[in-house]
Motif scaffolding. Structure first.
Motif, short mmCIF file in Angstrom:
data_model
loop_
_atom_site.label_atom_id
_atom_site.label_comp_id
_atom_site.label_asym_id
_atom_site.label_seq_id
_atom_site.Cartn_x
_atom_site.Cartn_y
_atom_site.Cartn_z
N GLY A 247 27.15 39.22 56.35
CA GLY A 247 26.88 40.45 55.61
C GLY A 247 27.22 40.36 54.13
N ASN A 248 27.64 39.18 53.65
CA ASN A 248 27.95 38.98 52.23
C ASN A 248 26.67 38.60 51.50
N ASP A 249 25.76 39.56 51.31
CA ASP A 249 24.41 39.25 50.83
C ASP A 249 24.41 38.73 49.40
N GLU A 250 25.24 39.33 48.52
CA GLU A 250 25.26 38.87 47.13
C GLU A 250 25.72 37.42 47.05
N LEU A 251 26.78 37.10 47.79
CA LEU A 251 27.29 35.73 47.79
C LEU A 251 26.27 34.78 48.43
N ALA A 252 25.60 35.24 49.49
CA ALA A 252 24.57 34.42 50.13
C ALA A 252 23.47 34.08 49.15
N GLU A 253 23.01 35.09 48.40
CA GLU A 253 21.95 34.87 47.40
C GLU A 253 22.41 33.87 46.34
N GLU A 254 23.66 34.01 45.88
CA GLU A 254 24.20 33.10 44.87
C GLU A 254 24.25 31.67 45.40
N ASN A 255 24.74 31.50 46.64
CA ASN A 255 24.81 30.16 47.24
C ASN A 255 23.44 29.52 47.35
N LEU A 256 22.46 30.26 47.89
CA LEU A 256 21.13 29.70 48.12
C LEU A 256 20.43 29.36 46.81
N ASN A 257 20.59 30.23 45.78
CA ASN A 257 19.98 29.93 44.48
C ASN A 257 20.61 28.70 43.84
N SER A 258 21.93 28.56 43.98
CA SER A 258 22.60 27.36 43.45
C SER A 258 22.10 26.10 44.16
N ALA A 259 21.91 26.20 45.47
CA ALA A 259 21.41 25.05 46.23
C ALA A 259 20.01 24.67 45.76
N ILE A 260 19.15 25.67 45.54
CA ILE A 260 17.77 25.40 45.12
C ILE A 260 17.74 24.75 43.74
N VAL A 261 18.62 25.18 42.80
CA VAL A 261 18.69 24.57 41.46
C VAL A 261 19.03 23.09 41.58
N LEU A 262 20.04 22.77 42.38
CA LEU A 262 20.43 21.37 42.57
C LEU A 262 19.30 20.56 43.19
N LEU A 263 18.65 21.12 44.19
CA LEU A 263 17.57 20.41 44.90
C LEU A 263 16.36 20.19 44.01
N GLN A 264 16.10 21.11 43.07
CA GLN A 264 14.98 20.91 42.13
C GLN A 264 15.20 19.68 41.27
N ASP A 265 16.44 19.47 40.84
CA ASP A 265 16.75 18.28 40.05
C ASP A 265 16.58 17.00 40.87
N LEU A 266 16.75 17.11 42.19
CA LEU A 266 16.64 15.95 43.08
C LEU A 266 15.25 15.82 43.68
N ASN A 267 14.33 16.75 43.35
CA ASN A 267 12.97 16.73 43.92
C ASN A 267 12.97 16.80 45.44
N ALA A 268 13.94 17.48 46.02
CA ALA A 268 14.01 17.65 47.48
C ALA A 268 13.22 18.89 47.87
N HIS A 269 11.89 18.78 47.80
CA HIS A 269 11.03 19.95 47.95
C HIS A 269 11.07 20.54 49.36
N ASN A 270 11.24 19.69 50.39
CA ASN A 270 11.27 20.22 51.76
C ASN A 270 12.46 21.14 51.97
N ALA A 271 13.62 20.75 51.43
CA ALA A 271 14.80 21.59 51.57
C ALA A 271 14.65 22.89 50.77
N ILE A 272 14.00 22.79 49.59
CA ILE A 272 13.76 23.99 48.78
C ILE A 272 12.91 24.99 49.56
N ALA A 273 11.86 24.47 50.22
CA ALA A 273 11.00 25.34 51.02
C ALA A 273 11.79 26.06 52.10
N GLU A 274 12.73 25.36 52.75
CA GLU A 274 13.54 25.95 53.81
C GLU A 274 14.47 27.03 53.26
#
Length: 615
Positions: free
Chosen positions: A216-243
């Motif tokens: 139920g910690n939606d704000e923190l969940a959003e922050e975590n997922l956005n941070s993960a997507i930023v890191l994955l974009q630098d690594l070109n890990a597109h499949n994980a970004i899609a997930e």
């Protein structure tokens, strides 16, 4: 949706890094030539270990791991035995043979203990935990993860410790123990940040986003997922970004922000289509269908759900067609090879007879030799006959219902049976003769096969029995060869789905050679079923009920389901029907008939529980 797919990819990547950072088939090929030119036993063991470690093909990795184990036992080298069993476990795990993988990993654990190799003990325990996790054994996965983590905490391999903590946290997330999942994943994320391992940190942040969303910690969940997507974009890990984009869509959907949820789901779909991530494309279609359903857009939700089903089934159908083609080719080749073997054997027997006549001095020896060859031939011939018998039985079970096929094999004949309550369905393509004159034979057969193949799937789904096809006519029944309580209801659902499929095909496949209009007729009543013919067996049904069903089809109209009075009485409580009055039928006089009405935006459930849309 497959929420753990990217996690499992990540686990595989990390464990490969323990062994050699990445399996390299080219290195393995080079090492094979070195191995076969080496003479020293110790050098051979080192090269064998490197080959097994770099092999990308699981079967080849298993082969060289077994060879390493055999030679290490002969040389008394426990260290290489540990490595050999560990690589053997990796090979079986990649093949999905978890039982054999566990056997190999436990052997590697035994040798790690005998060597007092603490890191080896920890790695073996975590490999065992991974296998238990993959096979769904949560208790054992938790036990061996903790054993491995305890050993790793006493060592200096931070990356391996982080990996073990991540895997344990992922397992706790899978079983719903969110507090433990968060504890382990947080620690893994801190370790990966400290050792500067961005891929590990990205996946840890992604899982933390999912965990916080569930808590139920939606704000923190959003922050975590956005941070993960930023890191994955630098690594070109597109499949994980899609997930993770789909995970963000889940978070916003739970918060009631449908507009942002749609944006993330559409981004995931676009990214998956761009890079051909088939599993994520299906997940994105399903997510969009759910979102449209939540806001009340039933038609749009149904369209995306249909895309989800179509895309998922298209992948499965390609695999099924390829498998069926291979089975048929193998069967035909085996038949031809049998004929060649028999012909060659006959030639050899003839040669033996000629030799026996010409060489009288060796008559007794040739006689004994001939008897031996004859017995050997009889044994091989019996084996061939047995194989062909098994193939024939398999084919018979595909042609006839299971019980009927068994009766025919046991007694050589099938007793006709009377069924007091059954329903019969006939379909027919309108203007088929016109199509047959304008299309090539190949295109016509291809079009008919496309429709009938889908009909086969529909009737199998609803528990019906296909009887036969005659030209462009398709015939099936419910309530045979086994009685069915709701036979009329089941056959009605099948008819509706067939009608819906034909209509959708005209919209979705404009390039097809022929778009048929279909008439459907249904009747219910008693009938007789059995097998006709003495060579090409066929399961068929007879009776006045069958004839009436055929008349229902011929009296139907394009795009309509025409049912008799008997069927109407059985389904009127579940389906809305329009009375047509009494219509003249050949050899039967005036017969009452009904059309099943089309009802828009109404969902009813078939006997299997799946929704059927009437249009």
């Amino acid at each position: 949706m497959g929420r753990l797919r990217c996690t499992l990819v990540f686990i595989a990547f990390l464990f490969c890094s323990w062994q050699s950072f990445a399996q390299n088939p080219r290195i393995a090929d080079s090492l094979k030539s070195i191995y076969f030119s080496k003479n020293g036993e110790k050098a051979n063991l080192e090269v064998l270990w490197e080959i097994a470690n770099n092999e990308a093909d699981p079967d080849s990795a298993i082969k060289y791991s077994k060879l390493l184990i055999t030679k290490s036992k002969a040389a008394g080298n426990d260290e290489k035995l540990y490595n050999g069993y560990r690589q053997l476990g990796n090979g079986f795990r990649l093949k999905g043979d978890f039982k054999q993988a566990l056997k190999a990993y436990f052997k590697s654990l035994d040798y790690a203990h005998s060597l007092k190799d603490r890191m080896g003990i920890s790695y073996a325990n975590i490999e065992i935990g991974n296998v238990y996790s993959l096979s769904g054994n949560t208790a054992n996965a938790d036990l061996y993860y903790n054993k491995g983590i305890e050993e790793l905490r006493n060592g200096e391999d931070s990356t391996s410790l982080g990996t073990a903590l991540f895997n344990a946290g992922d397992e706790y997330l899978r079983i719903g123990n969110l507090e433990k999942a968060k504890e382990f994943t947080n620690e893994a994320e801190r370790i990966f940040e400290k050792v500067d391992f961005p891929m590990g940190r990205a996946y840890s942040l992604g899982n933390l986003g999912r965990i916080n969303a569930k808590l139920g910690n939606d704000e923190l969940a959003e922050e975590n997922l956005n941070s993960a997507i930023v890191l994955l974009q630098d690594l070109n890990a597109h499949n994980a970004i899609a997930e993770f984009l789909l995970s963000l869509a889940d978070v916003y959907s739970e918060n009631g922000d449908a507009e942002i949820a749609f944006q993330y789901a559409n981004r995931s779909l676009e990214l998956s289509k761009k890079y051909g991530f088939k599993n994520y494309i299906t997940d994105a279609y399903l997510k969009l269908s759910e979102l449209y359903e939540q806001i009340g857009y039933t038609a749009k939700s149904f369209q995306y759900y249909k895309d989800y089903i179509t895309y998922r089934d298209s992948v499965r159908n390609l695999e099924s067609v390829s498998e069926m083609a291979n089975l048929r080719t193998n069967f035909e080749i085996s038949q031809k090879q049998t004929e060649v073997d028999l012909l060659n054997q006959q030639k050899k027997n003839q040669q033996n007879i000629v030799i026996g006549v010409l060489v009288a001095l060796f008559l007794l020896m040739l006689l004994a030799f001939g008897l031996y060859r004859r017995n050997n031939f009889i044994r091989r011939t019996n084996l061939i006959i047995e194989r062909e018998k098994n193939r024939s039985e398999h084919l018979l079970r595909n042609i006839l219902p299971e019980g009927t096929a068994l009766e025919l094999m046991e007694t050589g004949k099938v007793q006709a049976k009377k069924f007091e309550a059954a329903s019969i369905l006939f379909t027919d393509f309108e203007d088929f003769t016109q199509y047959s004159e304008s299309l090539s034979p190949e295109a016509l057969v291809e079009s008919v096969d496309f429709y009938f193949s889908q009909f086969d799937k529909i009737i199998e789904k609803h528990g019906l029995e296909k009887i036969k096809t005659i030209g462009d006519s398709y015939m099936c029944a419910a309530g045979v060869p086994f009685p069915m309580k709701d036979h009329a209801i089941s056959i009605m659902y099948a008819a509706l789905e067939i009608l819906e499929f034909v209509e959708e095909t005209k919209k979705d496949n404009p390039a097809m050679g022929a778009h048929f209009e279909i008439r459907i007729g249904i009747n219910s009543g008693p009938l007789i079923a059995g097998v006709v013919g003495s060579k090409k067996f066929a399961y068929d049904i007879w009776g006045d009920s069958v004839n009436t069903a055929s008349r229902m089809e011929s009296c139907s109209e394009r795009g309509k389901i025409n049912i008799s009075e008997d069927t109407f009485q059985l389904v009127k409580g579940s389906f809305s029907c329009k009375e047509r009055g009494k219509i003249e039928v050949k050899n039967k006089g005036m017969v009452p008939m009904y059309f099943v009405e089309n009802i828009k935006d109404l969902k009813v459930k078939n006997p299997n529980g799946a929704p059927t849309k009437w249009s």
